[in-house]
Motif scaffolding. Structure first.
Motif, PDB file in Angstrom:
ATOM      1  N   ASP A 169      33.152  31.210  27.369  1.00  0.00           N
ATOM      2  CA  ASP A 169      33.567  32.379  28.150  1.00  0.00           C
ATOM      3  C   ASP A 169      33.196  32.231  29.619  1.00  0.00           C
ATOM      4  O   ASP A 169      32.177  31.613  29.958  1.00  0.00           O
ATOM      5  CB  ASP A 169      32.891  33.646  27.613  1.00  0.00           C
ATOM      6  N   TYR A 170      34.011  32.838  30.495  1.00  0.00           N
ATOM      7  CA  TYR A 170      33.640  32.889  31.897  1.00  0.00           C
ATOM      8  C   TYR A 170      32.340  33.688  32.009  1.00  0.00           C
ATOM      9  O   TYR A 170      32.233  34.778  31.432  1.00  0.00           O
ATOM     10  CB  TYR A 170      34.728  33.567  32.736  1.00  0.00           C
ATOM     11  N   PRO A 171      31.356  33.182  32.726  1.00  0.00           N
ATOM     12  CA  PRO A 171      30.067  33.873  32.796  1.00  0.00           C
ATOM     13  C   PRO A 171      30.126  35.220  33.516  1.00  0.00           C
ATOM     14  O   PRO A 171      29.239  36.053  33.328  1.00  0.00           O
ATOM     15  CB  PRO A 171      29.163  32.885  33.547  1.00  0.00           C
ATOM     16  N   ASP A 172      31.177  35.464  34.284  1.00  0.00           N
ATOM     17  CA  ASP A 172      31.304  36.739  35.003  1.00  0.00           C
ATOM     18  C   ASP A 172      32.302  37.695  34.355  1.00  0.00           C
ATOM     19  O   ASP A 172      32.767  38.633  35.002  1.00  0.00           O
ATOM     20  CB  ASP A 172      31.662  36.498  36.468  1.00  0.00           C
ATOM     21  N   ASN A 173      32.609  37.505  33.081  1.00  0.00           N
ATOM     22  CA  ASN A 173      33.570  38.396  32.419  1.00  0.00           C
ATOM     23  C   ASN A 173      33.164  39.860  32.522  1.00  0.00           C
ATOM     24  O   ASN A 173      34.021  40.726  32.710  1.00  0.00           O
ATOM     25  CB  ASN A 173      33.774  38.004  30.960  1.00  0.00           C
ATOM     26  N   CYS A 174      31.877  40.150  32.411  1.00  0.00           N
ATOM     27  CA  CYS A 174      31.441  41.552  32.530  1.00  0.00           C
ATOM     28  C   CYS A 174      31.823  42.120  33.892  1.00  0.00           C
ATOM     29  O   CYS A 174      32.359  43.220  33.985  1.00  0.00           O
ATOM     30  CB  CYS A 174      29.942  41.672  32.301  1.00  0.00           C
ATOM     31  N   ARG A 177      53.220  54.514  30.771  1.00  0.00           N
ATOM     32  CA  ARG A 177      53.097  53.408  31.713  1.00  0.00           C
ATOM     33  C   ARG A 177      52.001  52.473  31.197  1.00  0.00           C
ATOM     34  O   ARG A 177      51.210  52.857  30.340  1.00  0.00           O
ATOM     35  CB  ARG A 177      52.754  53.912  33.110  1.00  0.00           C
ATOM     36  N   VAL A 178      51.955  51.276  31.752  1.00  0.00           N
ATOM     37  CA  VAL A 178      51.021  50.251  31.298  1.00  0.00           C
ATOM     38  C   VAL A 178      50.274  49.710  32.509  1.00  0.00           C
ATOM     39  O   VAL A 178      50.836  49.636  33.608  1.00  0.00           O
ATOM     40  CB  VAL A 178      51.784  49.101  30.595  1.00  0.00           C
ATOM     41  N   ALA A 179      49.007  49.320  32.312  1.00  0.00           N
ATOM     42  CA  ALA A 179      48.235  48.666  33.372  1.00  0.00           C
ATOM     43  C   ALA A 179      47.470  47.497  32.785  1.00  0.00           C
ATOM     44  O   ALA A 179      46.962  47.572  31.659  1.00  0.00           O
ATOM     45  CB  ALA A 179      47.275  49.645  34.035  1.00  0.00           C
ATOM     46  N   MET A 180      47.418  46.426  33.562  1.00  0.00           N
ATOM     47  CA  MET A 180      46.720  45.209  33.128  1.00  0.00           C
ATOM     48  C   MET A 180      46.297  44.399  34.354  1.00  0.00           C
ATOM     49  O   MET A 180      46.774  44.662  35.455  1.00  0.00           O
ATOM     50  CB  MET A 180      47.624  44.372  32.223  1.00  0.00           C
ATOM     51  N   PRO A 181      45.420  43.401  34.167  1.00  0.00           N
ATOM     52  CA  PRO A 181      45.085  42.524  35.285  1.00  0.00           C
ATOM     53  C   PRO A 181      46.282  41.658  35.694  1.00  0.00           C
ATOM     54  O   PRO A 181      47.136  41.331  34.868  1.00  0.00           O
ATOM     55  CB  PRO A 181      43.968  41.626  34.732  1.00  0.00           C
ATOM     56  N   LYS A 182      46.310  41.279  36.951  1.00  0.00           N
ATOM     57  CA  LYS A 182      47.330  40.350  37.447  1.00  0.00           C
ATOM     58  C   LYS A 182      46.724  38.952  37.414  1.00  0.00           C
ATOM     59  O   LYS A 182      46.024  38.524  38.320  1.00  0.00           O
ATOM     60  CB  LYS A 182      47.769  40.732  38.864  1.00  0.00           C
ATOM     61  N   TYR A 183      46.978  38.259  36.312  1.00  0.00           N
ATOM     62  CA  TYR A 183      46.470  36.905  36.138  1.00  0.00           C
ATOM     63  C   TYR A 183      47.332  35.897  36.899  1.00  0.00           C
ATOM     64  O   TYR A 183      48.512  36.140  37.159  1.00  0.00           O
ATOM     65  CB  TYR A 183      46.471  36.524  34.656  1.00  0.00           C
ATOM     66  N   PHE A 207      40.813  37.028  38.779  1.00  0.00           N
ATOM     67  CA  PHE A 207      41.941  36.840  37.863  1.00  0.00           C
ATOM     68  C   PHE A 207      42.826  35.629  38.163  1.00  0.00           C
ATOM     69  O   PHE A 207      43.772  35.370  37.430  1.00  0.00           O
ATOM     70  CB  PHE A 207      42.784  38.110  37.795  1.00  0.00           C
ATOM     71  N   SER A 208      42.518  34.871  39.198  1.00  0.00           N
ATOM     72  CA  SER A 208      43.322  33.697  39.507  1.00  0.00           C
ATOM     73  C   SER A 208      42.679  32.461  38.873  1.00  0.00           C
ATOM     74  O   SER A 208      42.184  31.566  39.559  1.00  0.00           O
ATOM     75  CB  SER A 208      43.454  33.525  41.023  1.00  0.00           C
ATOM     76  N   ARG A 209      42.698  32.439  37.554  1.00  0.00           N
ATOM     77  CA  ARG A 209      42.062  31.370  36.793  1.00  0.00           C
ATOM     78  C   ARG A 209      43.059  30.803  35.801  1.00  0.00           C
ATOM     79  O   ARG A 209      44.062  31.434  35.488  1.00  0.00           O
ATOM     80  CB  ARG A 209      40.832  31.910  36.063  1.00  0.00           C
ATOM     81  N   GLU A 210      42.741  29.643  35.282  1.00  0.00           N
ATOM     82  CA  GLU A 210      43.668  28.956  34.374  1.00  0.00           C
ATOM     83  C   GLU A 210      43.846  29.695  33.042  1.00  0.00           C
ATOM     84  O   GLU A 210      44.926  29.677  32.468  1.00  0.00           O
ATOM     85  CB  GLU A 210      43.204  27.519  34.120  1.00  0.00           C
ATOM     86  N   GLN A 211      42.805  30.314  32.538  1.00  0.00           N
ATOM     87  CA  GLN A 211      42.865  31.046  31.262  1.00  0.00           C
ATOM     88  C   GLN A 211      42.451  32.491  31.497  1.00  0.00           C
ATOM     89  O   GLN A 211      41.852  32.820  32.523  1.00  0.00           O
ATOM     90  CB  GLN A 211      41.946  30.385  30.226  1.00  0.00           C
ATOM     91  N   LEU A 212      42.718  33.355  30.519  1.00  0.00           N
ATOM     92  CA  LEU A 212      42.400  34.774  30.684  1.00  0.00           C
ATOM     93  C   LEU A 212      40.908  35.059  30.619  1.00  0.00           C
ATOM     94  O   LEU A 212      40.385  35.819  31.438  1.00  0.00           O
ATOM     95  CB  LEU A 212      43.115  35.616  29.626  1.00  0.00           C
ATOM     96  N   TYR A 213      40.210  34.488  29.615  1.00  0.00           N
ATOM     97  CA  TYR A 213      38.822  34.865  29.366  1.00  0.00           C
ATOM     98  C   TYR A 213      37.821  33.716  29.372  1.00  0.00           C
ATOM     99  O   TYR A 213      36.625  33.951  29.424  1.00  0.00           O
ATOM    100  CB  TYR A 213      38.687  35.559  28.007  1.00  0.00           C
TER     101      TYR A 213
END
Length: 172
Positions: free
Chosen positions: A110-115, A42-48, A98-104
């Motif tokens: 970079d998004y400052p809250d990526n961590c 199975r696979v898991a990922m963020p829902k962008y 995760f509701s943003r225009e780009q992934l990272y």
């Protein structure tokens, strides 16, 4: 009858759902090869935001609470299958993360809250396993976005059923 090895591949991007580079290609192809070899994968990922629920037939499984420091945050769990396969994919959603225009990143960096975003994703992934009632034998973590999962297994989930999960960590 021999028990199938259960593998959960965790990635921040997976073809055909979200892609910025080669990680998505590997994360989209490897589960198919493992499934073909007879494994329960199975696979898991963020829902962008960019993942179209209708196009991929995503269905909402429910919401879970995810411990984050002294608070709890909500994650929406959705699911579908990799197109033209029987391989389940779990999506972990949270509009703040995760509701943003780009992934990272944006054009500015970079998004400052990526961590925090991927700390949430990793912790939500662990909490999701009990919710979907499927515990893998091995979690295959890919790149820094899922790097906390092995640490969580050895600390927070030590002494529980989740603490027995093996891990593989691949850096692409």
């Amino acid at each position: 009858m021999k028990k199938k090895l259960k593998i959960l591949l965790v990635s921040s991007e997976v073809v055909p759902f979200a892609k910025t580079g080669g990680l998505a290609d590997v994360a989209g192809a490897l589960p198919k090869a493992l499934f073909k070899a007879g494994l329960d994968v199975r696979v898991a990922m963020p829902k962008y935001k960019s993942i179209d629920d209708t196009k991929f037939g995503l269905r909402q499984l429910g919401e879970i609470e995810v411990p984050m420091g002294d608070a709890k945050e909500k994650a929406v769990i959705k699911s579908c299958e990799i197109p033209n396969t029987q391989i389940p994919v779990y999506f972990i959603g949270n509009t703040d993360y995760f509701s943003r225009e780009q992934l990272y990143r944006t054009a500015e960096g970079d998004y400052p809250d990526n961590c925090r975003r991927f700390t949430f994703f990793s912790r939500a992934l662990m909490e999701m396993l009990g919710f979907v009632k499927w515990i893998p034998d091995v979690i295959h973590c890919n790149d820094w976005q899922s790097a906390l999962i092995p640490a969580y297994i050895k600390t927070i989930y030590k002494g529980t059923e989740l603490g027995k999960i093996g891990t593989v960590f691949t850096i692409h």
